[in-house]
Enzyme design. Structure first.
Site, short mmCIF file in Angstrom:
data_model
loop_
_atom_site.label_atom_id
_atom_site.label_comp_id
_atom_site.label_asym_id
_atom_site.label_seq_id
_atom_site.Cartn_x
_atom_site.Cartn_y
_atom_site.Cartn_z
N TYR A 31 3.45 -44.11 8.46
CA TYR A 31 3.88 -44.28 7.08
C TYR A 31 5.14 -43.49 6.81
CZ TYR A 31 1.89 -39.77 5.50
OH TYR A 31 1.62 -38.44 5.30
N LYS A 147 4.69 -39.60 12.12
CA LYS A 147 4.13 -39.63 10.76
C LYS A 147 3.01 -40.67 10.74
CE LYS A 147 5.67 -39.34 5.96
NZ LYS A 147 4.80 -38.24 5.57
N GLU A 180 2.93 -25.78 9.44
CA GLU A 180 3.49 -26.36 8.21
C GLU A 180 2.39 -26.47 7.17
OE1 GLU A 180 4.87 -30.40 9.01
OE2 GLU A 180 3.29 -30.66 10.48
N LEU A 205 5.86 -32.14 11.56
CA LEU A 205 6.67 -33.29 11.17
C LEU A 205 8.06 -32.76 10.82
CD1 LEU A 205 6.53 -36.40 10.53
CD2 LEU A 205 6.55 -35.67 8.15
#
Ligand code: PMP
Length: 296
Positions: A31, A147, A180, A205
């Site tokens: 996505y 992703k 993250e 990411l």
């Protein structure tokens, strides 16, 4: 609300996926989320470059050309009369003839869905008060650079934050370094004013906002070092913040209930947000045309 789903524009309630779609059965899909301000997609081409990377890593073919995809996204914005909006694009592998863990041998048309979500600008309160985060072990897989739609580990981590009364979670690797946030990149600022964030790898990411902000910060003469930072380093941090498409730059003022620096949004974070907001306006007005491709 009108969405695009597998070839048609339809009301959200009518959009559906097959129970045989590998997105449903294997979490097999990717996505992207793009923020549009007055119909301008912030770093839209970089998002499509990253989508291309995610698709390529999983050998999922593009459902249509990137140019056609931009047109579909535009139609979704127009049909909903939303010029400032966050657009979620998902592409799943689709419905194979037989169930197998390996990718289907025969061509399997990928399924594209485009859903608009109302944009909630970051409130003045959040800009000054900042977010609270907790830390938790990073339980995700070894390809966080893709992703992928499979988001169970970050969902569980975010749930633990919610239960602890925090706004988000920063995930931590086996060595005690922050990877993250559940859906954002993490930064800290040292007492000397150096901005730290983890370098791109399979562990995170590579955020579009992150990448743009680093370039803007360096162009403004700020010192940015891409290196992992440990949870323990946050005790001496002057500031911390996150970046994400839907929130730009948001201060983080508490980690595991301990104040970061003075426990309030700091000037470096504030300046970075201004730089980013100025950039968004300038790119929108065509004053900045960046033809570089986004390399993951
Ligand atoms: N990391 C993760 C795990 C994310 O889900 C996101 C949000 N897409 C980000 C970082 C931030 O990336 P971006 O700036 O491209 O939104």
């Amino acid at each position: 609300m009108i969405v695009y789903n597998n070839g048609v524009y339809c009301p959200l309630m009518q959009a559906a996926a097959s129970v045989q779609d590998r997105g449903y059965q294997f979490g097999d899909g990717v996505y992207e989320v793009i923020h549009y301000t007055d119909h301008h997609g912030v770093d839209e081409d970089w998002h499509l470059d990253r989508l291309d990377y995610s698709l390529a890593q999983l050998q999922i073919p593009w459902p249509m050309s990137p140019t056609a995809l931009k047109q579909c996204i535009r139609q979704v914005r127009l049909k909903n009369n939303l010029s400032t909006v966050n657009i979620y694009i998902s592409i799943t592998r689709g419905v194979p003839v037989t169930r197998d863990f390996a990718f289907p041998k025969r061509f399997c048309p990928p399924v594209l869905t485009i859903i608009p979500y109302r944009h909630k600008p970051v409130s003045q309160g959040l800009r000054t008060k900042g977010m609270t985060v907790i830390t938790a072990p990073d339980l995700r897989w070894g390809r966080c650079d893709i992703k992928a739609i499979a988001l169970l580990a970050p969902s569980m981590a975010k749930q633990s934050a919610t239960e602890a009364g925090a706004d988000d979670v920063w995930m931590v690797d086996d060595q005690g370094f922050i990877t993250e946030g559940s859906s954002c990149n993490a930064f800290m600022v040292t007492q000397a004013g150096e901005i730290l964030t983890r370098p791109p790898s399979h562990a995170i990411l590579k955020g579009i906002t992150r990448t743009r902000l680093i370039a803007l910060a360096r162009a403004a003469g700020l010192r940015v070092t891409e290196r992992p930072f440990a949870v323990s380093e946050l005790n001496d941090a002057a500031e911390a913040f996150i970046t994400r498409t839907t929130g730009f730059v948001i201060p983080v003022t508490r980690v595991d209930q301990n104040p970061v620096g003075l426990g309030q949004a700091g000037s470096v974070t504030h300046n970075l947000l201004s730089l980013y907001e100025t950039f968004v306006q300038e790119q929108k007005h065509g004053h900045i045309t960046d033809t570089t491709r986004f390399a993951v």
